[in-house]
Motif scaffolding. Structure first.
Motif, PDB file in Angstrom:
ATOM      1  N   THR A 188       1.433  -1.157  -0.208  1.00 16.29           N
ATOM      2  CA  THR A 188       0.237   0.121   0.201  1.00 16.29           C
ATOM      3  C   THR A 188       0.892   1.120   0.007  1.00 16.29           C
ATOM      4  N   PHE A 189       1.946   1.200   0.879  1.00 15.07           N
ATOM      5  CA  PHE A 189       2.923   2.468   0.911  1.00 15.07           C
ATOM      6  C   PHE A 189       3.405   2.768  -0.701  1.00 15.07           C
ATOM      7  N   LEU A 190       4.106   1.250  -1.553  1.00 19.25           N
ATOM      8  CA  LEU A 190       4.683   1.451  -2.947  1.00 19.25           C
ATOM      9  C   LEU A 190       3.214   2.532  -3.551  1.00 19.25           C
ATOM     10  N   SER A 193       2.746   5.764  -2.982  1.00 19.29           N
ATOM     11  CA  SER A 193       4.219   7.218  -3.375  1.00 19.29           C
ATOM     12  C   SER A 193       3.503   6.985  -4.677  1.00 19.29           C
ATOM     13  N   LEU A 194       3.588   6.146  -5.408  1.00 15.71           N
ATOM     14  CA  LEU A 194       3.152   5.875  -6.775  1.00 15.71           C
ATOM     15  C   LEU A 194       2.239   6.860  -7.396  1.00 15.71           C
ATOM     16  N   GLY A 195       1.027   6.731  -6.793  1.00 10.81           N
ATOM     17  CA  GLY A 195       0.103   7.517  -7.151  1.00 10.81           C
ATOM     18  C   GLY A 195      -0.053   9.332  -6.745  1.00 10.81           C
ATOM     19  N   THR A 196       0.308   9.063  -5.829  1.00 13.16           N
ATOM     20  CA  THR A 196       0.968  10.197  -5.258  1.00 13.16           C
ATOM     21  C   THR A 196       1.907  11.301  -6.180  1.00 13.16           C
ATOM     22  N   GLY A 197       3.112  10.326  -6.719  1.00 11.80           N
ATOM     23  CA  GLY A 197       4.126  11.604  -7.668  1.00 11.80           C
ATOM     24  C   GLY A 197       3.621  11.542  -8.673  1.00 11.80           C
ATOM     25  N   LEU A 198       2.473  10.260  -9.340  1.00 12.41           N
ATOM     26  CA  LEU A 198       1.826  10.301 -10.785  1.00 12.41           C
ATOM     27  C   LEU A 198       1.110  12.008 -10.189  1.00 12.41           C
ATOM     28  N   VAL A 248      -4.288   9.203 -10.858  1.00  5.76           N
ATOM     29  CA  VAL A 248      -5.943   8.941  -9.498  1.00  5.76           C
ATOM     30  C   VAL A 248      -6.513   8.011  -9.538  1.00  5.76           C
ATOM     31  N   ALA A 249      -6.383   7.027 -10.243  1.00  3.23           N
ATOM     32  CA  ALA A 249      -6.833   5.681 -10.681  1.00  3.23           C
ATOM     33  C   ALA A 249      -6.107   4.952  -8.987  1.00  3.23           C
ATOM     34  N   LEU A 250      -5.323   5.061  -9.092  1.00  8.10           N
ATOM     35  CA  LEU A 250      -4.804   3.867  -8.415  1.00  8.10           C
ATOM     36  C   LEU A 250      -4.761   4.505  -7.013  1.00  8.10           C
ATOM     37  N   LEU A 251      -4.730   5.483  -6.899  1.00 10.23           N
ATOM     38  CA  LEU A 251      -5.405   6.222  -5.105  1.00 10.23           C
ATOM     39  C   LEU A 251      -6.453   5.727  -4.876  1.00 10.23           C
ATOM     40  N   THR A 252      -7.357   6.079  -5.902  1.00 12.94           N
ATOM     41  CA  THR A 252      -8.540   5.207  -5.600  1.00 12.94           C
ATOM     42  C   THR A 252      -9.370   3.763  -5.783  1.00 12.94           C
ATOM     43  N   LEU A 253      -8.518   3.233  -6.326  1.00  9.15           N
ATOM     44  CA  LEU A 253      -8.868   2.194  -6.335  1.00  9.15           C
ATOM     45  C   LEU A 253      -8.194   1.283  -5.949  1.00  9.15           C
ATOM     46  N   ALA A 254      -6.476   1.541  -5.972  1.00 10.43           N
ATOM     47  CA  ALA A 254      -5.497   0.259  -4.888  1.00 10.43           C
ATOM     48  C   ALA A 254      -5.887   1.191  -3.943  1.00 10.43           C
ATOM     49  N   ALA A 303      -2.496   5.113   4.995  1.00 14.25           N
ATOM     50  CA  ALA A 303      -3.031   4.509   5.676  1.00 14.25           C
ATOM     51  C   ALA A 303      -4.051   3.320   6.266  1.00 14.25           C
ATOM     52  N   THR A 304      -4.794   4.733   6.761  1.00 16.47           N
ATOM     53  CA  THR A 304      -5.866   5.075   8.118  1.00 16.47           C
ATOM     54  C   THR A 304      -7.177   4.921   7.262  1.00 16.47           C
TER      55      THR A 304
END
Length: 448
Positions: A188-190, A193-198, A248-254, A303-304
């Protein structure tokens, strides 16, 4: 003949002599008056000539002694006086020293006409005709076909996405994830981080797309890829969509929908609010600070899955830190920002720029003391973070009083290492989770 002179003739002769003497006396007086009136007539004539000149000289009144003015202008470091030079004294034809003798004025010989050598009618003027090859070569020098080397794409994409700023955003988001009071999940951390960077790459690319005409006027931004024409605007927008939509899709779905919503909100604030406000109002600095405060909140919610006081505290630390950081940076770039037409505090409100930097530097002391009260860190954190917080506050105080380039530069470079150090100290003083101190169940109960 004298015998035929009668008394009447004698009288008339005497009368003629008297009249001739009277004419001489009157002539002398007239000459004297003419001599006295020559400067006045010259003055009137010069005034008439003055009003016949350009209108810019009408208001100088250089020929009137009681209204004479000196107009001085500065041009190329030299002083130039807008005053007509004093005219040479007019030579009178009549000499006052001897009324009977007139001065002889030497005539100036006429200048002989110089016969200009005109070209003969048979000679044709020389006209330079540009050949097709020369015209094509000249156009090739002016217009170059845009050639993109695939080997240059990584460097172009890194500058387009502002890779250093994106790395700072990912670091703060990772710090927010690590400070959350939950077990650490590497996957989840990776993904977070990837979604935030994109999302950060997409926001920075759209920002550069909007600011191409203004970045070309600034020395700091004139070498950006879109300004130099290394890639086309369509290419830049395509790259932004290729980063923003998957991010945004990674952050929302994953991860979770709340983190995806914060990521989309951050892109919107940075591209549609902060970017246009830079040319409209100084409130852009506060909006930009909100944008910089969201990534650690995104890490905490990744995380939460919820917003908690600890997440808002980390966002408050990032919010306050950005004012001494950016205000010190913009202070030494005031010329650049003014050329680009950006309304920054350092350009339009320099006093407020210094006050806000000092105020938020002192606010870091209060936020550090609030961390243990919200059960984010232990009470050790305010003590061990006190030296670095006092140091950045001291530099902000010097910047407030001195207001020079040296003090602004010191405050800026201090902010570069102050934030990672503060987050690292907070991580080392993180309050342990409640399940860490729970007593393990007995072995016999596990066996049964």
């Amino acid at each position: 003949e004298n015998m035929f002179i009668t008394p009447c003739s004698r009288l008339s002769g005497k009368w003629l002599v008297a009249c001739s003497d009277l004419r001489c006396l009157i002539g002398v007086n007239v000459k004297r008056k003419l001599v006295q009136n020559v400067p006045k007539r010259n003055q009137i004539c010069s005034l008439i000539q003055l009003h016949r000149r350009q209108p810019s000289n009408w208001l100088t009144y250089q020929h009137l002694n009681f209204l004479k003015r000196k107009y001085v202008s500065k041009n190329n470091g030299e002083l130039h006086q807008r005053a007509i030079p004093k005219q040479a004294q007019v030579l009178n034809v009549v000499d006052d020293r001897d009324d009977s003798i007139e001065r002889q004025v030497q005539r100036i010989p006429a200048v002989e006409d110089v016969q200009s050598s005109s070209p003969s009618a048979e000679e044709t003027p020389h006209v330079q005709v540009e050949t097709d090859e020369a015209k094509e070569a000249r156009l090739d020098k002016q217009w170059k076909q845009l050639k993109l080397d695939r080997a240059d794409l990584p460097g172009i994409y890194s500058r387009l996405s502002k890779i250093k700023l994106t790395a700072l955003v990912v670091t703060t988001a990772a710090a927010g994830y690590a400070m959350a009071p939950v077990p650490f999940d590497p996957l989840t951390f990776l993904v977070a981080s990837l979604g935030t960077g994109l999302a950060s790459c997409a926001a920075n690319s759209i920002n550069q797309y909007f600011e191409v005409p203004f970045d070309s006027n600034m020395n700091r931004t004139k070498n950006r890829p879109l300004v130099r024409g290394q890639i086309s605007p369509l290419h830049a927008v395509t790259f932004a969509l290729a980063c923003g939509v998957p991010g945004v899709a990674l952050l929302t779905l994953a991860v979770n929908p709340l983190t995806g919503l914060l990521g989309a909100l951050n892109i919107f604030l940075y591209t549609c609010c902060y970017t246009p406000l830079k040319r409209l109002s100084i409130t852009n600095t506060w909006v930009g600070s909100v944008v910089g405060a969201i990534p650690p909140i995104m890490g905490w919610t990744a995380a939460t899955g919820c917003l908690e006081p600890g997440a808002l505290l980390l966002g408050g630390v990032l919010y306050s830190w950005q004012f001494p950081h950016f205000n010190a940076l913009s202070w030494n770039l005031r010329d650049d920002y003014s050329r680009g037409g950006y309304r920054m505090m350092s350009v339009t409100h320099p006093g407020m720029c210094k006050r806000v930097a000092l105020r938020h530097s002192l606010g870091l002391l209060g936020l550090s003391a609030l961390a243990p009260a919200l059960d984010v860190t232990t009470w050790t954190f305010p003590l061990i973070s006190l030296p670095i917080n006092l140091y950045i506050s001291y530099l902000a105080f010097r910047f407030y009083h001195k207001s020079d380039r040296s003090s602004a530069r010191k405050l800026f470079f201090c902010s570069l290492w102050h934030l990672p150090m503060l987050l690292l100290l907070a991580l080392t003083c993180k309050k342990p989770r409640g399940d860490a101190h729970a007593t393990p169940p007995p072995a016999d109960s596990i066996a049964s």
